[in-house]
Design an enzyme around this catalytic site. Sequence first.
Site, PDB file in Angstrom:
ATOM      1  N   LYS A 208      21.019  -2.344  65.530  1.00  9.81           N
ATOM      2  CA  LYS A 208      20.102  -2.404  64.392  1.00  9.81           C
ATOM      3  C   LYS A 208      19.473  -1.041  64.230  1.00  9.81           C
ATOM      4  O   LYS A 208      19.391  -0.261  65.189  1.00  9.81           O
ATOM      5  CB  LYS A 208      19.007  -3.456  64.635  1.00  9.81           C
ATOM      6  CG  LYS A 208      18.425  -4.005  63.357  1.00  9.81           C
ATOM      7  CD  LYS A 208      19.358  -5.009  62.689  1.00  9.81           C
ATOM      8  CE  LYS A 208      18.801  -5.576  61.424  1.00  9.81           C
ATOM      9  NZ  LYS A 208      19.616  -6.719  60.943  1.00  9.81           N
TER      10      LYS A 208
HETATM   11  P1  NAD Z   1      15.449  -7.698  50.925  1.00  9.88           P
HETATM   12  O1  NAD Z   1      14.707  -6.435  51.077  1.00  9.88           O
HETATM   13  O2  NAD Z   1      16.566  -7.744  49.934  1.00  9.88           O
HETATM   14  O3  NAD Z   1      14.438  -8.882  50.538  1.00  9.88           O
HETATM   15  C1  NAD Z   1      13.330  -9.213  51.318  1.00  9.88           C
HETATM   16  C2  NAD Z   1      12.444 -10.161  50.519  1.00  9.88           C
HETATM   17  O4  NAD Z   1      11.431 -10.676  51.374  1.00  9.88           O
HETATM   18  C3  NAD Z   1      11.735  -9.507  49.340  1.00  9.88           C
HETATM   19  O5  NAD Z   1      11.713 -10.399  48.262  1.00  9.88           O
HETATM   20  C4  NAD Z   1      10.306  -9.290  49.857  1.00  9.88           C
HETATM   21  O6  NAD Z   1       9.360  -9.313  48.813  1.00  9.88           O
HETATM   22  C5  NAD Z   1      10.162 -10.503  50.754  1.00  9.88           C
HETATM   23  N1  NAD Z   1       9.169 -10.339  51.805  1.00  9.88           N
HETATM   24  C6  NAD Z   1       9.029  -9.334  52.676  1.00  9.88           C
HETATM   25  N2  NAD Z   1       8.003  -9.571  53.498  1.00  9.88           N
HETATM   26  C7  NAD Z   1       7.501 -10.780  53.133  1.00  9.88           C
HETATM   27  C8  NAD Z   1       6.455 -11.595  53.613  1.00  9.88           C
HETATM   28  N3  NAD Z   1       5.694 -11.197  54.638  1.00  9.88           N
HETATM   29  N4  NAD Z   1       6.244 -12.781  52.988  1.00  9.88           N
HETATM   30  C9  NAD Z   1       7.012 -13.167  51.957  1.00  9.88           C
HETATM   31  N5  NAD Z   1       8.016 -12.445  51.489  1.00  9.88           N
HETATM   32  C10 NAD Z   1       8.250 -11.274  52.061  1.00  9.88           C
HETATM   33  O7  NAD Z   1      15.951  -8.101  52.374  1.00  9.88           O
HETATM   34  P2  NAD Z   1      17.137  -9.095  52.769  1.00  9.88           P
HETATM   35  O8  NAD Z   1      18.345  -8.307  52.983  1.00  9.88           O
HETATM   36  O9  NAD Z   1      17.147 -10.240  51.827  1.00  9.88           O
HETATM   37  O10 NAD Z   1      16.634  -9.587  54.202  1.00  9.88           O
HETATM   38  C11 NAD Z   1      15.765 -10.700  54.357  1.00  9.88           C
HETATM   39  C12 NAD Z   1      15.968 -11.295  55.734  1.00  9.88           C
HETATM   40  O11 NAD Z   1      17.339 -11.700  55.859  1.00  9.88           O
HETATM   41  C13 NAD Z   1      15.721 -10.335  56.891  1.00  9.88           C
HETATM   42  O12 NAD Z   1      15.212 -11.037  57.987  1.00  9.88           O
HETATM   43  C14 NAD Z   1      17.110  -9.829  57.224  1.00  9.88           C
HETATM   44  O13 NAD Z   1      17.212  -9.345  58.538  1.00  9.88           O
HETATM   45  C15 NAD Z   1      17.894 -11.103  57.010  1.00  9.88           C
HETATM   46  N6  NAD Z   1      19.334 -10.896  56.827  1.00  9.88           N
HETATM   47  C16 NAD Z   1      19.804 -10.148  55.794  1.00  9.88           C
HETATM   48  C17 NAD Z   1      21.177  -9.948  55.675  1.00  9.88           C
HETATM   49  C18 NAD Z   1      21.773  -9.174  54.540  1.00  9.88           C
HETATM   50  O14 NAD Z   1      23.005  -9.147  54.441  1.00  9.88           O
HETATM   51  N7  NAD Z   1      20.999  -8.563  53.668  1.00  9.88           N
HETATM   52  C19 NAD Z   1      22.042 -10.517  56.617  1.00  9.88           C
HETATM   53  C20 NAD Z   1      21.534 -11.291  57.641  1.00  9.88           C
HETATM   54  C21 NAD Z   1      20.160 -11.469  57.741  1.00  9.88           C
END
Ligand code: NAD
Length: 419
Positions: A109
């Site tokens: 990561k």
């Molecule tokens: P992103 O930046 O596209 O979206 C994150 C979202 O979460 C945004 O809408 C933001 O406003 C919201 N957010 C952030 N902090 C917040 C809080 N405290 N309360 C409420 N909303 C909040 O990120 P993403 O890629 O969608 O990642 C989100 C989660 O999914 C993370 O934990 C990430 O590790 C996990 N994830 C993502 C992927 C991927 O392919 N993008 C894969 C596996 C896991």
Amino acid sequence: MHAEKQSLNPYEMALQQFEEAAEKLGLSEDMRELLRQPKRELAVNFPVRLDNGHIKIFTGYRVQHNVNRGPAKGGIRYGPDVTLDEVKALAMWMTWKCAVVGIPFGGAKGGVICDPKKMSPGELERLTRRFATEISIVMGPHSDIPAPDINTNPQIMAWIMDTYSMHGGYSIPAVVTGKPLSIGGSEGRNDATATGVLFVTRRAAQRAGISLKGARVSIQGYGNAGAIAARLFHNEGCKIVAVSDTRGGIYNGAGLDPSVVLRHKQERGSVTAFAQADKISAQEVLEVPCDILIPAAVEGVINISNAERVQARIVAEAANGPTTPGADKLLFARGIEVVPDILANAGGVTVSYFEWVQDLQSFFWGVEEITQKLEVIMNRAFDAVAEEAERYSCDLRLGANMLAIARVAEATQVRGIYP
Ligand code: NAD
């Protein structure tokens, strides 16, 4: 509440989950010692020229946890709250995640402490290119392959790919995944995390005798994982009753139209701008009456202070680490099924694996093939985890961790200790 809040360090959380699974597996102390620590932790402080002409020093990390099953793989996150311990936890979870779905990667990561919302596109590009250069001593198509995570996206992956390729003197698309299609990205990658969440939730719902048609879904976070999950679950016939982002949440018991909500977020910067719904707090989105709760934002949001108020029947963890070990126990006791992060959101890294394979062989697949292959992998992983959980009468998280840790331990054992 405070006792757990204070110890809500994600790495401690990851270690606690690891110890529980290692104990149940009867792993030797030597093996535990080996698997507890990341293999590499790189911290970099690097300068970026801001638009106002001044230089600012940023701090970033790249951590590789265990690479015995293959090259290190894991996203890069940007945010003001990024810490080394968070990145270490996420790297460890990536090791288990790749093992649980059986793809040949180890876990990694990365993160940079910055506030991307306050930076111009030019500043973000310079920060990304410099960070990519700083971590290129450990990054590479056969050693460590980043991907998008919170606040990073295909454009940022394109800058990383371009920077690494400039240093190599030729295009090296396989150094990073989640790229735009035009430079070796994969069909289906953008939707992959949410698609995987849908596949395993279907399985979990079947097991619990819940029909997805008309099921009420609440989603925390409206980015790549959350907004796309909203669209896919809506298409599946679910009713999206609540969603949220950093500024707060909205609720409509009759159901929200995810595409209209997304348009509002894109135009006005937040889902809270959506008028045809009641405003609720960011916290309440976790506690509204629903059948399926999808945390898709950050770590530690379901903890002992609110787990008793969760009303869902299934919690599908699109985010990494959203539920603390204390909350896990409370939810399990109440019969709420948690589909754990390392299984639920593994669709992202699985299609990243497909992207990497396609880049290495310069031969690209269609979206149907991608989705089909993803479904096979996700279903197989869910069934294996459910079987493990039944065998040991435990929750799916412990089942998934045991399955994954046993696979990583076996690879570590069979490779032996060098020299
Ligand atoms: P992103 O930046 O596209 O979206 C994150 C979202 O979460 C945004 O809408 C933001 O406003 C919201 N957010 C952030 N902090 C917040 C809080 N405290 N309360 C409420 N909303 C909040 O990120 P993403 O890629 O969608 O990642 C989100 C989660 O999914 C993370 O934990 C990430 O590790 C996990 N994830 C993502 C992927 C991927 O392919 N993008 C894969 C596996 C896991």
